[in-house]
Design a protein around this motif. Structure first.
Motif, mmCIF file in Angstrom:
data_model
loop_
_atom_site.group_PDB
_atom_site.id
_atom_site.type_symbol
_atom_site.label_atom_id
_atom_site.label_comp_id
_atom_site.label_asym_id
_atom_site.label_seq_id
_atom_site.Cartn_x
_atom_site.Cartn_y
_atom_site.Cartn_z
ATOM 1 N N ARG A 1 -1.140 3.433 -14.204
ATOM 2 C CA ARG A 1 -2.479 2.892 -13.920
ATOM 3 C C ARG A 1 -2.410 1.380 -13.990
ATOM 4 O O ARG A 1 -1.664 0.822 -14.777
ATOM 5 N N GLY B 1 -6.219 -5.021 -5.535
ATOM 6 C CA GLY B 1 -7.272 -4.056 -5.842
ATOM 7 C C GLY B 1 -6.824 -2.616 -6.019
ATOM 8 O O GLY B 1 -7.666 -1.720 -6.119
ATOM 9 N N PHE B 2 -5.521 -2.375 -6.077
ATOM 10 C CA PHE B 2 -5.060 -1.007 -6.301
ATOM 11 C C PHE B 2 -5.259 -0.627 -7.765
ATOM 12 O O PHE B 2 -5.151 -1.471 -8.653
ATOM 13 N N SER B 3 -5.528 0.651 -8.022
ATOM 14 C CA SER B 3 -5.761 1.088 -9.402
ATOM 15 C C SER B 3 -4.577 1.856 -9.984
ATOM 16 O O SER B 3 -4.599 2.218 -11.158
ATOM 17 N N PRO C 1 0.822 -1.213 0.000
ATOM 18 C CA PRO C 1 0.000 0.000 0.000
ATOM 19 C C PRO C 1 0.855 1.262 0.000
ATOM 20 O O PRO C 1 1.977 1.273 0.496
ATOM 21 N N SER C 2 0.294 2.329 -0.531
ATOM 22 C CA SER C 2 0.988 3.611 -0.575
ATOM 23 C C SER C 2 1.396 4.060 0.826
ATOM 24 O O SER C 2 0.604 3.989 1.766
ATOM 25 N N ALA D 1 -5.584 5.500 -0.577
ATOM 26 C CA ALA D 1 -6.235 4.193 -0.495
ATOM 27 C C ALA D 1 -6.204 3.412 -1.801
ATOM 28 O O ALA D 1 -6.091 2.193 -1.793
ATOM 29 N N TRP D 2 -6.300 4.078 -2.933
ATOM 30 C CA TRP D 2 -6.388 3.379 -4.227
ATOM 31 C C TRP D 2 -5.025 3.175 -4.892
ATOM 32 O O TRP D 2 -4.938 2.601 -5.960
ATOM 33 N N GLU D 3 -3.955 3.648 -4.243
ATOM 34 C CA GLU D 3 -2.632 3.583 -4.864
ATOM 35 C C GLU D 3 -1.714 2.612 -4.132
ATOM 36 O O GLU D 3 -1.593 2.655 -2.912
ATOM 37 N N THR E 1 -2.187 -5.265 -8.393
ATOM 38 C CA THR E 1 -3.459 -5.434 -9.108
ATOM 39 C C THR E 1 -4.347 -6.430 -8.361
ATOM 40 O O THR E 1 -5.542 -6.183 -8.155
#
Length: 166
Positions: free
Chosen positions: A164, A119-121, A78-79, A84-86, A116
């Motif tokens: 992405r 669930g990270f975008s 995780p970032s 949260a999404w990165e 991926t």
């Protein structure tokens, strides 16, 4: 083996990871990014990898092997900025003899697959701006430069490359 000689690192790999990091930093443009006390204390560096390889860690470390020889590793998770999404690739260290092979690309691909699956975008990686060869290689894998900063400890210009994820 996940992809082209890359596998998940295990506890017993901690000394190998530490040695690869020291060797990559010694021959690379990333000296001084860790506190000097950590870079000089090999046992402490090994301990830090044992912690990172724990099943409780949200990060994953991958080890590249070429003809059975450890040639590099990468860690992602995780970032660290709390986005949260990165996801982020925290470390990418390759033995100098293997910089111009598929090893860096295969390690990055393993990290991207992991991020991926989690669930990270998007994926981010900070790279020393002087490491032009790595930056060009990352661009061929779909990364682009997003921002720059000076590393607080080392004073080196770094670039954030972002891609992405599917």
């Amino acid at each position: 083996v996940l992809r082209d000689g890359v596998r998940r690192a295990i506890f017993g790999d901690a000394p190998v990871l530490a040695a690869l990091q020291v060797m990559a930093r010694e021959h690379g443009a990333e000296r001084g990014l860790l506190p000097a006390s950590v870079e000089r204390d090999f046992d402490r560096l090994v301990e830090s990898y044992v912690t990172r390889l724990s099943d409780q860690s949200r990060a994953r470390t991958f080890l590249a092997l070429t003809r059975g020889e450890p040639t590099g590793f990468a860690t992602s998770g995780p970032s660290r900025d709390g986005i949260a999404w990165e996801g982020e690739i925290y470390a990418l260290h390759v033995h100098p003899r293997f910089w111009r092979t598929r090893v860096p690309k295969n390690l990055v691909a393993a990290c991207l697959d992991f991020l991926t699956q989690r669930g990270f975008s998007a994926a981010r990686l900070w790279v020393s701006a002087s490491n032009e060869e790595l930056i060009q290689g990352l661009k061929t894998q779909g990364f682009s430069v997003l921002e720059e900063r000076y590393h607080a400890r080392g004073g080196q210009l770094e670039q954030a490359l972002v891609r992405r994820l599917p």
